[in-house]
Design a protein around this motif. Structure first.
Motif, PDB file in Angstrom:
ATOM      1  N   ALA A   1     -37.089  12.687  58.846  1.00 49.49           N
ATOM      2  CA  ALA A   1     -36.074  13.727  58.677  1.00 49.49           C
ATOM      3  C   ALA A   1     -35.451  13.670  57.284  1.00 49.49           C
ATOM      4  O   ALA A   1     -35.118  14.705  56.698  1.00 49.49           O
ATOM      5  CB  ALA A   1     -34.994  13.576  59.750  1.00 49.49           C
ATOM      6  N   LEU A   2     -35.285  12.462  56.751  1.00 50.11           N
ATOM      7  CA  LEU A   2     -34.766  12.327  55.392  1.00 50.11           C
ATOM      8  C   LEU A   2     -35.761  12.869  54.365  1.00 50.11           C
ATOM      9  O   LEU A   2     -35.355  13.354  53.303  1.00 50.11           O
ATOM     10  CB  LEU A   2     -34.444  10.862  55.093  1.00 50.11           C
ATOM     11  N   ASP A   3     -37.047  12.768  54.660  1.00 52.20           N
ATOM     12  CA  ASP A   3     -38.113  13.341  53.827  1.00 52.20           C
ATOM     13  C   ASP A   3     -38.005  12.871  52.378  1.00 52.20           C
ATOM     14  O   ASP A   3     -38.085  13.673  51.435  1.00 52.20           O
ATOM     15  CB  ASP A   3     -38.044  14.874  53.891  1.00 52.20           C
ATOM     16  N   GLY A   4     -37.794  11.572  52.214  1.00 52.30           N
ATOM     17  CA  GLY A   4     -37.741  11.009  50.876  1.00 52.30           C
ATOM     18  C   GLY A   4     -36.402  11.114  50.184  1.00 52.30           C
ATOM     19  O   GLY A   4     -36.216  10.576  49.080  1.00 52.30           O
ATOM     20  N   ARG A   5     -35.456  11.813  50.787  1.00 53.81           N
ATOM     21  CA  ARG A   5     -34.127  11.949  50.178  1.00 53.81           C
ATOM     22  C   ARG A   5     -33.294  10.700  50.452  1.00 53.81           C
ATOM     23  O   ARG A   5     -33.333  10.151  51.545  1.00 53.81           O
ATOM     24  CB  ARG A   5     -33.413  13.179  50.738  1.00 53.81           C
ATOM     25  N   PRO A   6     -32.513  10.242  49.482  1.00 54.99           N
ATOM     26  CA  PRO A   6     -31.680   9.063  49.721  1.00 54.99           C
ATOM     27  C   PRO A   6     -30.524   9.381  50.657  1.00 54.99           C
ATOM     28  O   PRO A   6     -29.955  10.482  50.616  1.00 54.99           O
ATOM     29  CB  PRO A   6     -31.179   8.703  48.319  1.00 54.99           C
ATOM     30  N   LEU A   7     -30.180   8.433  51.497  1.00 54.57           N
ATOM     31  CA  LEU A   7     -29.042   8.575  52.406  1.00 54.57           C
ATOM     32  C   LEU A   7     -27.794   8.058  51.712  1.00 54.57           C
ATOM     33  O   LEU A   7     -27.759   6.917  51.238  1.00 54.57           O
ATOM     34  CB  LEU A   7     -29.292   7.797  53.699  1.00 54.57           C
ATOM     35  N   VAL A   8     -26.775   8.896  51.658  1.00 55.09           N
ATOM     36  CA  VAL A   8     -25.493   8.540  51.055  1.00 55.09           C
ATOM     37  C   VAL A   8     -24.413   8.673  52.123  1.00 55.09           C
ATOM     38  O   VAL A   8     -24.340   9.688  52.821  1.00 55.09           O
ATOM     39  CB  VAL A   8     -25.166   9.458  49.856  1.00 55.09           C
ATOM     40  N   ALA A   9     -23.587   7.644  52.273  1.00 59.54           N
ATOM     41  CA  ALA A   9     -22.484   7.675  53.239  1.00 59.54           C
ATOM     42  C   ALA A   9     -21.169   7.825  52.487  1.00 59.54           C
ATOM     43  O   ALA A   9     -20.880   7.059  51.563  1.00 59.54           O
ATOM     44  CB  ALA A   9     -22.473   6.401  54.073  1.00 59.54           C
ATOM     45  N   ILE A  10     -20.399   8.818  52.862  1.00 59.38           N
ATOM     46  CA  ILE A  10     -19.074   9.024  52.272  1.00 59.38           C
ATOM     47  C   ILE A  10     -18.068   8.983  53.413  1.00 59.38           C
ATOM     48  O   ILE A  10     -18.018   9.877  54.251  1.00 59.38           O
ATOM     49  CB  ILE A  10     -18.988  10.354  51.496  1.00 59.38           C
ATOM     50  N   ASP A  11     -17.297   7.906  53.445  1.00 63.81           N
ATOM     51  CA  ASP A  11     -16.384   7.657  54.554  1.00 63.81           C
ATOM     52  C   ASP A  11     -15.340   6.653  54.084  1.00 63.81           C
ATOM     53  O   ASP A  11     -15.584   5.896  53.134  1.00 63.81           O
ATOM     54  CB  ASP A  11     -17.163   7.092  55.758  1.00 63.81           C
ATOM     55  N   ARG A  12     -14.193   6.632  54.756  1.00 66.68           N
ATOM     56  CA  ARG A  12     -13.152   5.678  54.380  1.00 66.68           C
ATOM     57  C   ARG A  12     -13.691   4.251  54.354  1.00 66.68           C
ATOM     58  O   ARG A  12     -13.373   3.455  53.489  1.00 66.68           O
ATOM     59  CB  ARG A  12     -11.964   5.754  55.341  1.00 66.68           C
ATOM     60  N   TYR A  13     -14.521   3.933  55.346  1.00 68.36           N
ATOM     61  CA  TYR A  13     -15.070   2.586  55.439  1.00 68.36           C
ATOM     62  C   TYR A  13     -16.388   2.507  54.668  1.00 68.36           C
ATOM     63  O   TYR A  13     -17.339   3.228  54.958  1.00 68.36           O
ATOM     64  CB  TYR A  13     -15.278   2.206  56.905  1.00 68.36           C
ATOM     65  N   GLY A  14     -16.450   1.614  53.704  1.00 70.02           N
ATOM     66  CA  GLY A  14     -17.644   1.493  52.873  1.00 70.02           C
ATOM     67  C   GLY A  14     -18.849   0.978  53.618  1.00 70.02           C
ATOM     68  O   GLY A  14     -19.966   1.013  53.091  1.00 70.02           O
ATOM     69  N   THR A  15     -18.632   0.519  54.850  1.00 71.91           N
ATOM     70  CA  THR A  15     -19.748   0.018  55.659  1.00 71.91           C
ATOM     71  C   THR A  15     -19.971   0.884  56.891  1.00 71.91           C
ATOM     72  O   THR A  15     -20.466   0.406  57.907  1.00 71.91           O
ATOM     73  CB  THR A  15     -19.483  -1.435  56.092  1.00 71.91           C
ATOM     74  N   VAL A  16     -19.610   2.146  56.818  1.00 76.59           N
ATOM     75  CA  VAL A  16     -19.875   3.052  57.922  1.00 76.59           C
ATOM     76  C   VAL A  16     -21.371   3.024  58.256  1.00 76.59           C
ATOM     77  O   VAL A  16     -22.197   2.868  57.362  1.00 76.59           O
ATOM     78  CB  VAL A  16     -19.406   4.484  57.574  1.00 76.59           C
ATOM     79  N   LEU A  17     -21.713   3.101  59.517  1.00 75.60           N
ATOM     80  CA  LEU A  17     -23.074   3.002  60.057  1.00 75.60           C
ATOM     81  C   LEU A  17     -23.565   1.562  60.174  1.00 75.60           C
ATOM     82  O   LEU A  17     -24.696   1.332  60.620  1.00 75.60           O
ATOM     83  CB  LEU A  17     -24.095   3.808  59.225  1.00 75.60           C
ATOM     84  N   ARG A  18     -22.739   0.571  59.847  1.00 74.28           N
ATOM     85  CA  ARG A  18     -23.207  -0.824  59.793  1.00 74.28           C
ATOM     86  C   ARG A  18     -23.707  -1.333  61.131  1.00 74.28           C
ATOM     87  O   ARG A  18     -24.617  -2.160  61.167  1.00 74.28           O
ATOM     88  CB  ARG A  18     -22.082  -1.739  59.289  1.00 74.28           C
ATOM     89  N   THR A  19     -23.136  -0.883  62.264  1.00 72.75           N
ATOM     90  CA  THR A  19     -23.654  -1.360  63.550  1.00 72.75           C
ATOM     91  C   THR A  19     -25.037  -0.811  63.843  1.00 72.75           C
ATOM     92  O   THR A  19     -25.699  -1.262  64.771  1.00 72.75           O
ATOM     93  CB  THR A  19     -22.702  -0.999  64.710  1.00 72.75           C
ATOM     94  N   GLY A  20     -25.479   0.173  63.042  1.00 68.78           N
ATOM     95  CA  GLY A  20     -26.834   0.672  63.187  1.00 68.78           C
ATOM     96  C   GLY A  20     -27.847  -0.089  62.360  1.00 68.78           C
ATOM     97  O   GLY A  20     -29.000  -0.240  62.767  1.00 68.78           O
ATOM     98  N   TYR A  21     -27.432  -0.613  61.183  1.00 64.61           N
ATOM     99  CA  TYR A  21     -28.413  -1.262  60.317  1.00 64.61           C
ATOM    100  C   TYR A  21     -28.212  -2.768  60.195  1.00 64.61           C
ATOM    101  O   TYR A  21     -28.901  -3.424  59.408  1.00 64.61           O
ATOM    102  CB  TYR A  21     -28.447  -0.602  58.934  1.00 64.61           C
ATOM    103  N   THR A  22     -27.273  -3.345  60.943  1.00 68.26           N
ATOM    104  CA  THR A  22     -27.128  -4.795  61.006  1.00 68.26           C
ATOM    105  C   THR A  22     -27.212  -5.236  62.466  1.00 68.26           C
ATOM    106  O   THR A  22     -27.382  -4.422  63.359  1.00 68.26           O
ATOM    107  CB  THR A  22     -25.787  -5.265  60.415  1.00 68.26           C
TER     108      THR A  22
END
Length: 516
Positions: A51-72
């Motif tokens: 779905a990303l199709d080669g595009r980089p994923l950028v997270a913009i959120d108050r918490y700099g580690t948003v999504l961390r429970t998904g990738y750790t």
């Protein structure tokens, strides 16, 4: 999808007869046909990459580690790790994105003002990092807007259209929304929409209670809400900008449930509902003022009929959102659970909510990748094939809701009246209390499942470094852990447990007044 999944036998738990144990039920009964737990995580990773199709994923959120429970943690989906994270607070190992831009690293300050205005502080630094990307990014954020769209420089914003979200979350439209979605009257609070506030006596007559709740706008965290007990409160209510929702006051425990809506390929949607959470507000030991959120607890058992009704309401709202606006992805339903074990809906947030981060541990404990992987894949128009049968998943969520054990999170803010700094500890990670109730660092971590509370451990997520000046009311850290039921974070809607009081006091002992 039409609310029949919990009638009859499901209310009595008959769907789960024959389960040898709680663990047996929670480790894949709903996922027959999958070759293995690991296979689902591999597919989730591959489909998000597609779905990303080669595009980089950028997270913009108050918490700099948003999504961390998904990738750790114990079952990471590496595709969820952002190439760039832009936030208010710094990231930490092992939750490090590729590159981070944080306001506190630039200003060295945490405060209420910084919490609300951090994006302005980092806009130029973030823009410099964004133009270095080799392709326009996919921006994961909870709330889209013109400022973010400008910052993304032509990238794709993975969030619900801001106009649609504002309509869905508008407080004065909430009761019309519930009726349109077919939410049962038993789950609706008596309320009226008004353009201008009349006198208190008229408001009381309209909703039938002495205490009334006046709300305006779509803000969360207690903002835009005034509980009116007498004439003295009407002045505060009148300062809100209408139109208003005026509702009967309900004495109940705040609660919430996270849900995921995914197109089913046949013109409808499949709806997956997580285990409901009890919430807490106004906990002074955590630095939470009246109506301010202090955390969520998924480990406390629910009465089965109330949990079933809340799950059914989430299903109905998902179907309505798809039919009316074509919206899918993650959303949160907030409610109140009364002492009589009745549940009343109070709000809907069609976005990545504050509770979503830790609630991912529920899905992973059931052998399923976090909802966030499907959320981003769906918002990008991708296909999600790793999700199980929705009715089986939701009935398993219902079963788990009636039993003790699960993750919890407690939000700590700086108490007192003077700025402070952290002068002890070793930053974010897993800690335990020693014999003198001092927090002792155990290991680096970023996932609540790595902190078994029943063994005396807890994760301090987002703890600032010693170079950060923390003002009164600033976010200090979140306490996260998983319990089998022996550890309780809260004893009521505004009451910390002895565990929370001990840990909060210990964390605050890491602080010293800052030099003037």
């Amino acid at each position: 999808m039409e609310g029949t999944a919990y009638e009859g036998a499901a209310y009595e738990g008959a769907a789960y007869e024959g389960a040898a144990s709680r663990d047996a039920a929670c480790q894949g009964a709903a996922y027959e046909g999958a070759t293995s737990k690991d296979a689902a995580f591999e597919v989730a990773h591959a489909e998000l990459l597609a779905a990303l199709d080669g595009r980089p994923l950028v997270a913009i959120d108050r918490y700099g580690t948003v999504l961390r429970t998904g990738y750790t943690g114990p079952a990471p989906v590496e595709a969820l790790r952002p190439a760039l994270a832009v936030g208010c607070y710094a990231a930490w190992d092992p939750a490090l994105p590729g590159v981070t831009v944080s306001a506190e690293e630039r200003t060295g300050v945490r405060s209420v003002a910084e919490r609300h205005g951090w994006l302005r502080r980092v806009r130029h630094d973030a823009a410099r990092q964004l133009v270095k990307l080799d392709r326009p990014p996919v921006v994961a954020t909870c709330i889209a807007g013109a400022q973010l769209q400008e910052l993304a420089h032509g990238g794709t914003i993975a969030a619900v259209d801001p106009g649609v979200r504002a309509t869905i979350e508008a407080r004065h439209l909430f009761d019309d929304l519930l009726r349109a979605a077919g939410v049962p009257p038993a789950a609706r609070i008596r309320s009226v929409p008004v353009e201008r506030l009349p006198g208190l006596a008229e408001l009381r007559r309209a909703v039938g209670t002495e205490r009334v709740v006046v709300q305006a706008g779509g803000a969360g965290g207690g903002r835009g809400t005034v509980v009116v007990s007498g004439e003295d409160d009407m002045g505060r209510a009148a300062r809100l900008l209408g139109p208003y929702r005026v509702a009967a006051y309900v004495d109940g425990l705040p609660c919430a449930v996270t849900a995921l809506s995914v197109p089913d390929g046949a013109g409808g949607v499949s709806v997956y509902v997580d285990r409901p959470a009890h919430a807490a507000t106004g906990v002074p030991e955590a630095g939470a003022g009246p109506l301010d959120g202090a955390g969520h607890d998924w480990s406390r058992p629910w009465p089965l009929p109330a949990a079933a009704l809340l799950i059914e309401c989430a299903e109905r709202l998902a179907v309505w959102g798809w039919r009316r606006y074509g919206v899918t992805g993650l959303f949160t339903v907030r409610a109140l659970l009364t002492p009589a074990e009745r549940v009343f809906l109070s709000a809907i947030r069609w976005r990545y909510d504050a509770a979503t981060e830790v609630s991912a541990a529920n899905q992973q404990a059931m052998g399923v990748p976090p909802f966030t992987a499907a959320h981003l894949t769906v918002l990008l128009g991708g296909r999600v094939t790793w999700l199980p049968d929705p009715q089986e998943f939701n009935q398993l969520s219902l079963l788990r809701a009636t039993r003790a054990g699960g993750p919890f999170t407690i939000r700590l803010r700086v108490t007192g009246e003077t700025p402070v700094r952290v002068t002890a500890g070793r930053g974010p990670g897993v800690y335990r209390l020693d014999e003198a109730d001092r927090p002792r660092f155990v290991r680096r971590a970023a996932h609540p499942a790595e902190a078994p509370a029943d063994q005396g451990e807890f994760l301090l997520a987002g703890l600032p470094g010693p170079d950060v000046l923390c003002h009164p009311g600033a976010d200090l850290a979140t306490i996260e852990a998983v319990t089998e039921g022996a550890t309780e974070p809260f004893h009521g809607p505004a009451s910390a447990s002895p565990f929370t009081r001990r840990v909060a006091a210990a964390v605050h002992r890491l602080l010293i007044p800052a030099a003037p």
